[in-house]
Enzyme design. Structure first.
Site, mmCIF file in Angstrom:
data_model
loop_
_atom_site.group_PDB
_atom_site.id
_atom_site.type_symbol
_atom_site.label_atom_id
_atom_site.label_comp_id
_atom_site.label_asym_id
_atom_site.label_seq_id
_atom_site.Cartn_x
_atom_site.Cartn_y
_atom_site.Cartn_z
ATOM 1 N N SER A 135 -23.358 -29.482 29.205
ATOM 2 C CA SER A 135 -22.258 -29.271 30.214
ATOM 3 C C SER A 135 -22.215 -27.805 30.799
ATOM 4 O O SER A 135 -21.946 -27.698 31.876
ATOM 5 C CB SER A 135 -21.022 -29.658 29.583
ATOM 6 O OG SER A 135 -21.088 -31.036 29.285
ATOM 7 N N HIS B 166 -17.502 -24.661 29.417
ATOM 8 C CA HIS B 166 -17.646 -25.038 30.718
ATOM 9 C C HIS B 166 -17.240 -23.954 31.349
ATOM 10 O O HIS B 166 -17.965 -23.428 32.433
ATOM 11 C CB HIS B 166 -16.660 -26.169 31.236
ATOM 12 C CG HIS B 166 -17.013 -27.442 30.431
ATOM 13 N ND1 HIS B 166 -16.251 -28.584 30.567
ATOM 14 C CD2 HIS B 166 -17.888 -27.899 29.959
ATOM 15 C CE1 HIS B 166 -16.706 -29.729 30.000
ATOM 16 N NE2 HIS B 166 -17.826 -29.266 29.565
#
Length: 302
Positions: A180, A239
């Site tokens: 991610s 992230h």
């Protein structure tokens, strides 16, 4: 205890998976019109508005400015997808290998820094693998076409490591895996590409760039909110670190387009779109019609 943490890590909620996949698709809605036959992942309005100079006619004018080419194939994206699936199949039978490669804050404190990169190839379960692979399949060809394979691979790797570094430095997610952070880095690098070249692209008829930038911001905001929801296992700092790393890479090494007079092999100079990044990675850009499509407006000096 490590095995228990690994089992907990594998319990990713399907609600988060579906929401993340929806966010990634929404961010690239205006730009993901990908033709598998021609492998030209830019929207038709942009491609048709940028008149190409024949590849055989252009040559590099010097080391700092080179004719800009859209890459047709996406070999790095395909290789990453295959690596994700292969690594998932291998670690399913070897739990110890999974724990040896995952991002573990305790192991990193002991100097096992390889985990900052190796964890990007691991996934907690099939749903986790699916959402990241689908996101990479949707985003990767678009970014690789405009950055080129070398810069795309460097962007992906740097973003994944940056995401893990930020997560580790803040003590979040003691044990985590997944791509991610790297995927958010692709979003960040793509956003910088659009923002820094918006004027050049719009001058050639490109549209929806503002929409794309807004969608990217919305995607990041939705994922941040999802990570803050009760019971969420998303690593917001991973992230954020990936996105910031991708933005920094895009600002330093990403394509910076401008018009310039470059020598034509036929003889006289011609006006074409060139790529002049602030920092160029080692290696030459691919040339020739088979590997890429040069972008620009051919114009000769009288």
């Amino acid at each position: 205890e490590s095995t228990t943490q690994g089992q907990r890590l594998a319990r990713t909620g399907t609600r988060e998976v579906h929401l993340k996949l929806h966010c990634y698709r929404g961010a690239f809605g205006p730009w993901a019109a990908f033709s598998r036959r021609r492998a030209m992942p830019m929207s038709r309005t942009v491609l048709l508005s940028l008149l190409a100079v024949p590849a055989s006619a252009l040559r590099d004018s010097d080391g700092s400015a080179r004719p800009y080419r859209l890459q047709r194939a996406s070999p790095v994206t395909k290789a990453l997808l295959a690596a994700n699936v292969a690594s998932f199949a291998v670690v399913q039978r070897r739990q110890r290998l999974f724990l040896a490669l995952a991002k573990s804050n305790a192991a990193l404190a002991r100097g096992q820094y390889y985990r900052l990169a190796s964890s990007c190839l691991l996934h907690a379960n099939a749903a986790h693998l699916f959402v990241n692979s689908a996101s990479l399949h949707n985003i990767g060809p678009v970014v690789e076409a405009h950055f080129g394979s070398t810069r795309f691979a460097a962007l992906y790797a740097a973003s994944g490591v940056c995401g893990n570094v930020l997560s580790w430095s803040l003590g979040r997610a003691p044990l985590s895996v997944g791509a991610s952070g790297a995927i958010f880095g692709l979003l960040g690098g793509w956003a910088v590409f659009l923002a820094s070249n918006q004027r050049v692209l719009e001058a050639r008829g490109a549209r929806n760039i503002g929409e794309s930038l807004s969608s990217l911001a919305t995607t990041c905001a939705l994922n941040a909110a999802l990570g803050l929801s009760p019971g969420s296992r998303l690593d917001n700092f991973g992230h954020a670190g990936g996105a910031l790393g991708g933005m920094a890479f895009g600002a330093l090494c990403g394509p910076r387009l401008r018009e310039a007079w470059v020598p034509l092999r036929a003889g006289g100079p011609g006006l074409a779109l060139v790529d002049q990044p602030l920092l160029r990675l080692p290696g030459r850009q691919p040339s020739g019609r088979r590997r890429g499509t040069p972008v620009g407006r051919q114009r000769r000096r009288a």
